[in-house]
Write a protein that holds these residues in place. Sequence first.
Motif, mmCIF file in Angstrom:
data_model
loop_
_atom_site.group_PDB
_atom_site.id
_atom_site.type_symbol
_atom_site.label_atom_id
_atom_site.label_comp_id
_atom_site.label_asym_id
_atom_site.label_seq_id
_atom_site.Cartn_x
_atom_site.Cartn_y
_atom_site.Cartn_z
ATOM 1 N N GLU A 260 0.848 -1.194 0.000
ATOM 2 C CA GLU A 260 0.000 0.000 0.000
ATOM 3 C C GLU A 260 0.880 1.238 0.000
ATOM 4 O OE1 GLU A 260 -3.921 1.220 2.408
ATOM 5 O OE2 GLU A 260 -2.124 1.256 3.652
ATOM 6 N N ILE A 261 0.364 2.289 -0.627
ATOM 7 C CA ILE A 261 1.034 3.587 -0.646
ATOM 8 C C ILE A 261 0.023 4.610 -0.163
ATOM 9 C CG2 ILE A 261 2.187 5.319 -2.074
ATOM 10 C CD1 ILE A 261 2.696 2.925 -4.082
ATOM 11 N N ARG A 262 0.429 5.415 0.821
ATOM 12 C CA ARG A 262 -0.463 6.453 1.337
ATOM 13 C C ARG A 262 0.243 7.789 1.246
ATOM 14 N NH1 ARG A 262 -5.043 4.099 2.868
ATOM 15 N NH2 ARG A 262 -5.959 6.093 3.392
ATOM 16 N N CYS A 263 -0.518 8.799 0.846
ATOM 17 C CA CYS A 263 0.015 10.156 0.720
ATOM 18 C C CYS A 263 -0.852 11.113 1.529
ATOM 19 C CB CYS A 263 -0.018 10.608 -0.740
ATOM 20 S SG CYS A 263 0.901 9.542 -1.838
ATOM 21 N N ARG A 264 -0.189 12.063 2.160
ATOM 22 C CA ARG A 264 -0.931 13.143 2.822
ATOM 23 C C ARG A 264 -1.144 14.247 1.802
ATOM 24 N NH1 ARG A 264 2.960 14.678 6.945
ATOM 25 N NH2 ARG A 264 1.815 16.621 6.922
ATOM 26 N N THR A 265 -2.353 14.816 1.814
ATOM 27 C CA THR A 265 -2.668 15.888 0.876
ATOM 28 C C THR A 265 -3.651 16.855 1.516
ATOM 29 O OG1 THR A 265 -3.415 16.399 -1.373
ATOM 30 C CG2 THR A 265 -4.604 14.658 -0.212
ATOM 31 N N ALA A 266 -3.678 18.057 0.980
ATOM 32 C CA ALA A 266 -4.706 19.027 1.350
ATOM 33 C C ALA A 266 -5.962 18.711 0.538
ATOM 34 C CB ALA A 266 -4.211 20.441 1.046
ATOM 35 N N GLU A 267 -7.057 19.319 0.900
ATOM 36 C CA GLU A 267 -8.308 19.066 0.167
ATOM 37 C C GLU A 267 -8.294 19.653 -1.235
ATOM 38 O OE1 GLU A 267 -12.116 19.418 1.988
ATOM 39 O OE2 GLU A 267 -11.316 18.956 3.971
ATOM 40 N N GLY A 268 -7.590 20.761 -1.433
ATOM 41 C CA GLY A 268 -7.603 21.463 -2.720
ATOM 42 C C GLY A 268 -7.291 20.609 -3.934
ATOM 43 N N PRO A 269 -6.230 19.799 -3.915
ATOM 44 C CA PRO A 269 -5.891 19.009 -5.106
ATOM 45 C C PRO A 269 -6.743 17.751 -5.323
ATOM 46 C CG PRO A 269 -3.942 19.407 -3.723
ATOM 47 C CD PRO A 269 -5.139 19.823 -2.955
ATOM 48 N N ILE A 270 -7.583 17.401 -4.372
ATOM 49 C CA ILE A 270 -8.316 16.131 -4.457
ATOM 50 C C ILE A 270 -9.156 16.018 -5.729
ATOM 51 C CG2 ILE A 270 -10.109 14.714 -3.375
ATOM 52 C CD1 ILE A 270 -8.842 15.479 -0.669
ATOM 53 N N PRO A 271 -9.987 17.005 -6.077
ATOM 54 C CA PRO A 271 -10.819 16.834 -7.278
ATOM 55 C C PRO A 271 -10.009 16.690 -8.568
ATOM 56 C CG PRO A 271 -11.614 18.661 -5.951
ATOM 57 C CD PRO A 271 -10.298 18.242 -5.365
ATOM 58 N N ARG A 272 -8.852 17.280 -8.633
ATOM 59 C CA ARG A 272 -8.053 17.270 -9.852
ATOM 60 C C ARG A 272 -7.123 16.050 -9.936
ATOM 61 N NH1 ARG A 272 -6.665 21.785 -8.926
ATOM 62 N NH2 ARG A 272 -4.619 21.544 -8.038
ATOM 63 N N LEU A 273 -6.532 15.647 -8.810
ATOM 64 C CA LEU A 273 -5.492 14.622 -8.837
ATOM 65 C C LEU A 273 -5.859 13.294 -8.180
ATOM 66 C CD1 LEU A 273 -2.457 16.929 -7.979
ATOM 67 C CD2 LEU A 273 -3.167 16.109 -10.230
ATOM 68 N N TRP A 274 -6.931 13.285 -7.379
ATOM 69 C CA TRP A 274 -7.240 12.086 -6.592
ATOM 70 C C TRP A 274 -8.606 11.467 -6.858
ATOM 71 C CZ3 TRP A 274 -3.619 9.511 -4.167
ATOM 72 C CH2 TRP A 274 -2.474 10.171 -3.715
ATOM 73 N N GLU A 275 -9.569 12.225 -7.256
ATOM 74 C CA GLU A 275 -10.927 11.691 -7.388
ATOM 75 C C GLU A 275 -11.466 11.865 -8.802
ATOM 76 O OE1 GLU A 275 -12.576 9.905 -5.334
ATOM 77 O OE2 GLU A 275 -11.384 10.158 -3.540
ATOM 78 N N PRO A 276 -12.301 10.953 -9.230
ATOM 79 C CA PRO A 276 -12.699 9.729 -8.552
ATOM 80 C C PRO A 276 -11.529 8.737 -8.496
ATOM 81 C CG PRO A 276 -13.684 9.819 -10.733
ATOM 82 C CD PRO A 276 -12.948 11.108 -10.526
ATOM 83 N N LEU A 277 -11.293 8.186 -7.322
ATOM 84 C CA LEU A 277 -10.105 7.381 -7.074
ATOM 85 C C LEU A 277 -10.020 6.163 -8.002
ATOM 86 C CD1 LEU A 277 -7.536 7.300 -5.459
ATOM 87 C CD2 LEU A 277 -8.749 6.060 -3.658
ATOM 88 N N ALA A 278 -11.127 5.509 -8.266
ATOM 89 C CA ALA A 278 -11.088 4.334 -9.158
ATOM 90 C C ALA A 278 -10.585 4.722 -10.550
ATOM 91 C CB ALA A 278 -12.467 3.692 -9.246
ATOM 92 N N ALA A 279 -10.990 5.874 -11.035
ATOM 93 C CA ALA A 279 -10.527 6.340 -12.355
ATOM 94 C C ALA A 279 -9.060 6.758 -12.301
ATOM 95 C CB ALA A 279 -11.388 7.504 -12.829
ATOM 96 N N LYS A 280 -8.629 7.265 -11.174
ATOM 97 C CA LYS A 280 -7.220 7.657 -11.025
ATOM 98 C C LYS A 280 -6.327 6.416 -10.897
ATOM 99 C CE LYS A 280 -8.309 12.010 -11.026
ATOM 100 N NZ LYS A 280 -8.001 12.914 -12.116
ATOM 101 N N HIS A 281 -6.866 5.337 -10.344
ATOM 102 C CA HIS A 281 -6.102 4.090 -10.257
ATOM 103 C C HIS A 281 -5.865 3.485 -11.639
ATOM 104 C CE1 HIS A 281 -7.160 3.181 -5.774
ATOM 105 N NE2 HIS A 281 -6.061 3.901 -5.898
#
Length: 178
Positions: A20-41
Amino acid sequence: MDCALRLRERYRPRPEDIAEIRCRTAEGPIPRLWEPLAAKHRPKNGYAAKFSLPYLLASILVNGRATLADFTDEAVRDETLRGVAAKVYYDVDPTIDYPRHFIGHVAVRLTDGRVLEERQDHPRGGPDAPMTREELTAKFRANAAEAVPDAQASRVVALVDALGAQPRLAALMDALTA
């Protein structure tokens, strides 16, 4: 991404050893870089991969880079990259003052239970951690290799090095458009 590169260079984790890989992030980048997570995977194409932190981290951990060549439709279908990207998750850290700060933090948990961790307080290339001349040249050459012969890229580098002594930009413009 720099944190993942340091982990790769220091420990050389094999894709099959990453649990597993876990990253700490602020909320700001989530819509652009992290979600939807299944599509980002599993980005559907090279363009979508550019906006997938799981894919970016997988590319760095597996290949040691994230260059233009890693963002083709063919590259994102690599099953090893997809397998590692599917193991990347994030945790929101409310202490990160985004967009003023871009904190980097990556923790890789291996199948043997060990956790490899890196943190970075400022992004490389920003005012607090500028890129070296060598890093800038290497980045330019890696990108230029996708479009021009090495000799042309070398000419551009030489002309930029001498830019302060040139009365006109014509030679540089010619080298960039030839």
